[in-house]
Design an enzyme around this catalytic site. Structure first.
Site, PDB file in Angstrom:
ATOM      1  NE  ARG A 137      -1.190   2.267  24.307  1.00  0.00           N
ATOM      2  CZ  ARG A 137      -2.389   1.834  23.910  1.00  0.00           C
ATOM      3  NH1 ARG A 137      -2.495   0.966  22.919  1.00  0.00           N
ATOM      4  NH2 ARG A 137      -3.470   2.210  24.529  1.00  0.00           N
ATOM      5  CG  ASN A 179      -2.197  -0.823   0.917  1.00  0.00           C
ATOM      6  OD1 ASN A 179      -3.053  -0.422   0.128  1.00  0.00           O
ATOM      7  ND2 ASN A 179      -2.288  -1.994   1.528  1.00  0.00           N
ATOM      8  CB  ILE A 212      -3.898  -1.022  18.906  1.00  0.00           C
ATOM      9  CG1 ILE A 212      -4.341  -2.224  18.082  1.00  0.00           C
ATOM     10  CG2 ILE A 212      -5.072  -0.185  19.375  1.00  0.00           C
ATOM     11  CD1 ILE A 212      -5.109  -3.268  18.849  1.00  0.00           C
ATOM     12  CG  LEU A 213      -1.632   4.368  16.596  1.00  0.00           C
ATOM     13  CD1 LEU A 213      -1.927   5.236  15.382  1.00  0.00           C
ATOM     14  CD2 LEU A 213      -0.215   4.618  17.113  1.00  0.00           C
ATOM     15  CG  HIS A 249     -10.119  -3.376   8.292  1.00  0.00           C
ATOM     16  ND1 HIS A 249      -9.281  -4.013   9.188  1.00  0.00           N
ATOM     17  CD2 HIS A 249     -11.226  -4.158   8.195  1.00  0.00           C
ATOM     18  CE1 HIS A 249      -9.867  -5.108   9.624  1.00  0.00           C
ATOM     19  NE2 HIS A 249     -11.039  -5.229   9.039  1.00  0.00           N
ATOM     20  CD  GLU A 293      -5.897  -3.939   1.350  1.00  0.00           C
ATOM     21  OE1 GLU A 293      -4.884  -3.367   1.791  1.00  0.00           O
ATOM     22  OE2 GLU A 293      -6.251  -5.071   1.715  1.00  0.00           O
ATOM     23  CG  ASP A 300      -9.891  -2.743  12.287  1.00  0.00           C
ATOM     24  OD1 ASP A 300      -8.947  -2.025  11.932  1.00  0.00           O
ATOM     25  OD2 ASP A 300      -9.764  -3.939  12.587  1.00  0.00           O
ATOM     26  CB  SER A 347     -13.228   0.007   4.737  1.00  0.00           C
ATOM     27  OG  SER A 347     -14.233  -0.961   4.544  1.00  0.00           O
ATOM     28  CG  ASN A 403      -6.230   1.374   9.251  1.00  0.00           C
ATOM     29  OD1 ASN A 403      -5.095   1.016   8.916  1.00  0.00           O
ATOM     30  ND2 ASN A 403      -7.129   0.514   9.730  1.00  0.00           N
TER      31      ASN A 403
END
Ligand code: GRF
Length: 219
Positions: free
Chosen positions: A68, A17, A95-96, A112, A177, A148, A139, A110
């Site tokens: 984190r 991507n 994962i943010l 997905h 994508e 997501d 998406s 993002n």
């Protein structure tokens, strides 16, 4: 718009991507430019693609940070330091936190591999086959703290074939994508896509008339 929107792409792996985004933003008149590629893995193949395109790269690995918070502070610093306005997650396997996502609200995209809100999470192609759906897809959406979730900018649909494996289906979705992500970035960077009441409104969008039915007919 004369100034291109400075965009960071966050990656962890192969970067196909990223490649599509680099190609699209290299065209004259593109509204975004990929100003930096950030990876949380030093061995991500995506970094080679960035170097080949002479795009600056940075490694920010959560394993080099005690918490984190510290990791995301570094990420934030790297983004601010490069004057970044938009962030594209492209196979970024972290994962943010809600804090980070809120700080960058409506500026993080993002991709997905499912037609959200169906099939959030991992292993979407196998789960699509298990569910027996006739259509699947991808998406591109704005990121929200929930996994997501977030306003959808562009979706691409592919038919599911009876003899598909998760791999053949993944390949068909991936090709879409690569068309959807550059389109979504262009819409956001050019200011044509905006969030209103948690839905994306696009100025002057034309949508397909086509209705898809699968299977088509019996032989
Ligand atoms: C893509 O399937 C994307 O939908 C998912 O991770 C994969 C990344 O692939 N989020 P690549 O690194 O862009 O090739």
């Amino acid at each position: 718009m004369s100034e291109r929107r400075r965009t960071a792409v966050l990656v962890s792996g192969r970067g196909s991507n990223l490649h599509a985004l680099i190609e699209a933003t290299s065209r004259p008149g593109a509204a975004a430019t990929i100003a930096v590629v950030l990876s949380n893995r030093a061995d991500a193949f995506a970094l080679e693609r960035a170097r080949a395109a002479r795009i600056p790269t940075r490694i920010v690995d959560e394993r080099d940070h005690a918490t984190r918070d510290a990791f995301e502070r570094d990420l934030d610093d790297a983004l601010q330091g490069a004057d970044i306005e938009l962030v594209c997650l492209a196979g970024f396997m972290r994962i943010l936190s809600a804090d980070f996502v809120e700080r960058w609200r409506d500026r993080v995209l993002n991709v997905h591999p499912s037609l959200l809100p169906a099939l959030r999470g991992l292993d979407t192609h196998r789960r699509a086959l298990d569910a027996g759906v006739r259509f699947h897809g991808c998406s591109v959406h704005f990121v929200r703290p929930a996994l997501d979730a977030g306003p959808i900018i562009v979706q691409g649909v592919v038919p599911v074939h009876q003899d598909d494996t998760p791999e053949t289906l993944a390949a068909r979705v991936l090709a879409v994508e690569h068309r959807c992500y550059p389109l979504a970035l262009e819409l956001v960077a050019s200011g044509r896509a905006r969030v209103e009441q948690e839905r994306v409104v696009i100025d002057g969008a034309t949508v397909p008339e086509t209705v898809l039915i699968s299977p088509l007919a019996l032989r």
